[in-house]
Design a protein around this motif. Structure first.
Motif, PDB file in Angstrom:
ATOM      1  N   ASN A 127       0.803  -1.220   0.000  1.00  0.00           N
ATOM      2  CA  ASN A 127       0.000   0.000   0.000  1.00  0.00           C
ATOM      3  C   ASN A 127       0.841   1.278   0.000  1.00  0.00           C
ATOM      4  O   ASN A 127       0.339   2.368  -0.318  1.00  0.00           O
ATOM      5  N   GLY A 128       2.123   1.159   0.397  1.00  0.00           N
ATOM      6  CA  GLY A 128       3.025   2.308   0.339  1.00  0.00           C
ATOM      7  C   GLY A 128       2.886   3.296   1.473  1.00  0.00           C
ATOM      8  O   GLY A 128       3.481   4.390   1.417  1.00  0.00           O
ATOM      9  N   THR A 129       2.138   2.923   2.503  1.00  0.00           N
ATOM     10  CA  THR A 129       1.910   3.873   3.612  1.00  0.00           C
ATOM     11  C   THR A 129       2.692   3.525   4.870  1.00  0.00           C
ATOM     12  O   THR A 129       2.689   4.300   5.831  1.00  0.00           O
ATOM     13  N   LYS A 130       3.352   2.348   4.904  1.00  0.00           N
ATOM     14  CA  LYS A 130       4.143   1.936   6.062  1.00  0.00           C
ATOM     15  C   LYS A 130       5.471   1.329   5.593  1.00  0.00           C
ATOM     16  O   LYS A 130       5.518   0.609   4.587  1.00  0.00           O
ATOM     17  N   ASP A 131       6.520   1.609   6.332  1.00  0.00           N
ATOM     18  CA  ASP A 131       7.795   0.944   6.075  1.00  0.00           C
ATOM     19  C   ASP A 131       7.626  -0.537   6.397  1.00  0.00           C
ATOM     20  O   ASP A 131       7.103  -0.895   7.457  1.00  0.00           O
ATOM     21  N   ASN A 132       8.055  -1.388   5.512  1.00  0.00           N
ATOM     22  CA  ASN A 132       7.811  -2.819   5.656  1.00  0.00           C
ATOM     23  C   ASN A 132       8.556  -3.437   6.838  1.00  0.00           C
ATOM     24  O   ASN A 132       8.210  -4.539   7.283  1.00  0.00           O
ATOM     25  N   THR A 133       9.578  -2.766   7.358  1.00  0.00           N
ATOM     26  CA  THR A 133      10.334  -3.288   8.498  1.00  0.00           C
ATOM     27  C   THR A 133       9.945  -2.603   9.805  1.00  0.00           C
ATOM     28  O   THR A 133       9.603  -3.266  10.787  1.00  0.00           O
ATOM     29  N   THR A 134       9.979  -1.287   9.784  1.00  0.00           N
ATOM     30  CA  THR A 134       9.748  -0.546  11.028  1.00  0.00           C
ATOM     31  C   THR A 134       8.287  -0.152  11.240  1.00  0.00           C
ATOM     32  O   THR A 134       7.884   0.136  12.366  1.00  0.00           O
ATOM     33  N   GLY A 135       7.550  -0.093  10.169  1.00  0.00           N
ATOM     34  CA  GLY A 135       6.157   0.354  10.274  1.00  0.00           C
ATOM     35  C   GLY A 135       6.021   1.857  10.301  1.00  0.00           C
ATOM     36  O   GLY A 135       4.914   2.381  10.503  1.00  0.00           O
TER      37      GLY A 135
END
Length: 406
Positions: A127-135
């Protein structure tokens, strides 16, 4: 002699008076019986909706669909329509499963329903709204997640009921034991409305390579479908085009177009109600002794927001009747239920009713593959003409059609 002359004179005046009155009455009658003209207008005022049907799904035991579990739901669609769905990849910060745009293809090039395993259309989106590692919050466009084969994690299977034009989609969570094992959140689905030429929404839910929206973001980040369901409900509904309208001027007490409670007479109403073709009915009516004139408003399907009109001639005592097809149906038509004096002026919408001609088996309006909208032919039936009931959420007459005479 004078008395006789007086009698003759008096008689002469009496005859002249009678003749004069008689001539006056004849003149007035001739004026009254001279043909008059009015114009009747039909307007398609239905509100455009992106989706003809929409809904949601969730697990059987809990809302979440765990690995090894599946869920099914039914929907109706015709040729050219497709199904979009979305559900969260639970073991992520903001990923979701959805099909390619504009959705899952449901019919092949020959018009045959596609059934069986259609898992290959499933994609996994970031979705591009959260960093996939840190959130941590991000503001990137929606993009396909690389190096993950979504069809190995989610299996889709379609079955089809040809009579109802109804599909059943089964979604199975098959991610168990893979490197991408994940629960699936409750999800949403929708079938885009089709206007005879194109889908009204060719990118439902989201647009790839563009920034996300609040509704799909809630699904991708939290598995919450509340916002999307609200949006879908507001943009889902039955709409329709209208066929050219036939108007007949007649004398007597019986509407020459139809009789409620009776079988279709074969005079051409079937053709109007199934395909919008008024030619046979026009020819039949012109041959009736009590018909004064037959008029056609419009020469093509009437889209929402458009109007059509025709002028008609009449004399005092004449009546009018009219008919137009509910275009997104198998065999429905609008017609005046009440008798209408041809001299009436104003809004006639309240006198108009939606009828079922009883000549074709009904399907969901705007989604039935046997409807002329999709190039189909209704499955034949023979029941009496009756008002359309509440089986489908059809808008009230006054929210679809406006009929006025000036």
């Amino acid at each position: 002699m004078k008395r006789n002359i007086l009698k003759m004179t008096t008689l002469g005046f009496g005859l002249m008076t009678i003749f004069s009155l008689s001539s006056c009455d004849d003149d007035e009658m001739m004026v009254m019986e001279s043909p008059m003209e009015k114009t009747i207008t039909f307007e398609n005022i239905v509100t455009l909706k992106d989706f003809v049907e929409s809904g949601s799904f969730q697990g059987t035991n809990t809302p979440v669909i765990m690995p090894g579990e599946s869920v099914s739901f039914k929907f109706i669609a015709g040729k050219a329509q497709s199904l979009m769905f979305a559900t969260m990849y639970g073991a992520s910060k903001d990923w979701f499963f959805a099909s390619k745009q504009p959705g899952i293809k449901l019919f092949d090039a020959n018009g045959n329903a596609i059934t069986g395993d259609v898992s290959s259309v499933v994609l996994l989106w970031d979705n591009g709204t959260k960093d996939n590692t840190t959130g941590a919050a991000q503001n990137n466009p929606i993009a396909q997640v690389p190096n993950v084969n979504a069809s190995q994690l989610v299996k889709l299977n379609l079955s089809y009921d040809i009579v109802k034009s109804e599909f059943t989609l089964t979604i199975a969570n098959t991610s168990g034991g893979t490197a991408n094992e994940t629960p699936l959140s409750p999800g949403v689905w929708a079938v885009s409305n089709y206007n005879g030429a194109q889908l009204l929404n060719s990118a439902p839910f989201f647009t790839p390579n563009a920034l996300s929206n609040p509704e799909i973001s809630d699904i991708a980040q939290m598995g919450s479908i509340t916002k999307m369901v609200t949006k879908l409900n507001a943009n889902t509904g039955i709409m329709t085009g209208l066929s050219p309208a036939l108007v007949v001027v007649y004398s007597g007490n019986q509407n020459p177009i139809y009789q409620a409670g009776q079988l279709d007479s074969g005079n051409g109403l079937k053709e109007v109600s199934q395909t919008g073709n008024v030619m046979k009915l026009q020819t039949t009516l012109k041959a009736m002794s009590n018909v004064k004139g037959v008029y056609i408003a419009g020469n093509a399907p009437l889209a929402p927001g458009s109007k059509m009109m025709t002028s008609f001639s009449f004399t005092p005592g004449d009546k009018i009747a009219y008919v137009t097809m509910f275009g997104f149906s198998n065999d429905w038509f609008y017609a005046n239920e009440q008798s209408i004096d041809a001299g009436t002026t104003g809004d006639l919408t309240s006198k108009t009713t939606l009828f079922d001609s009883g000549t074709g088996v009904n399907q969901y309006p705007g989604a039935g593959n046997r409807q002329s909208l999709f190039g189909g032919t209704p499955q034949a039936e023979s029941i009496v003409i009756s008002k359309v009931g509440t089986q489908y959420p059809v808008p009230a007459v006054q929210n679809v059609l406006k009929v006025t005479v000036n």
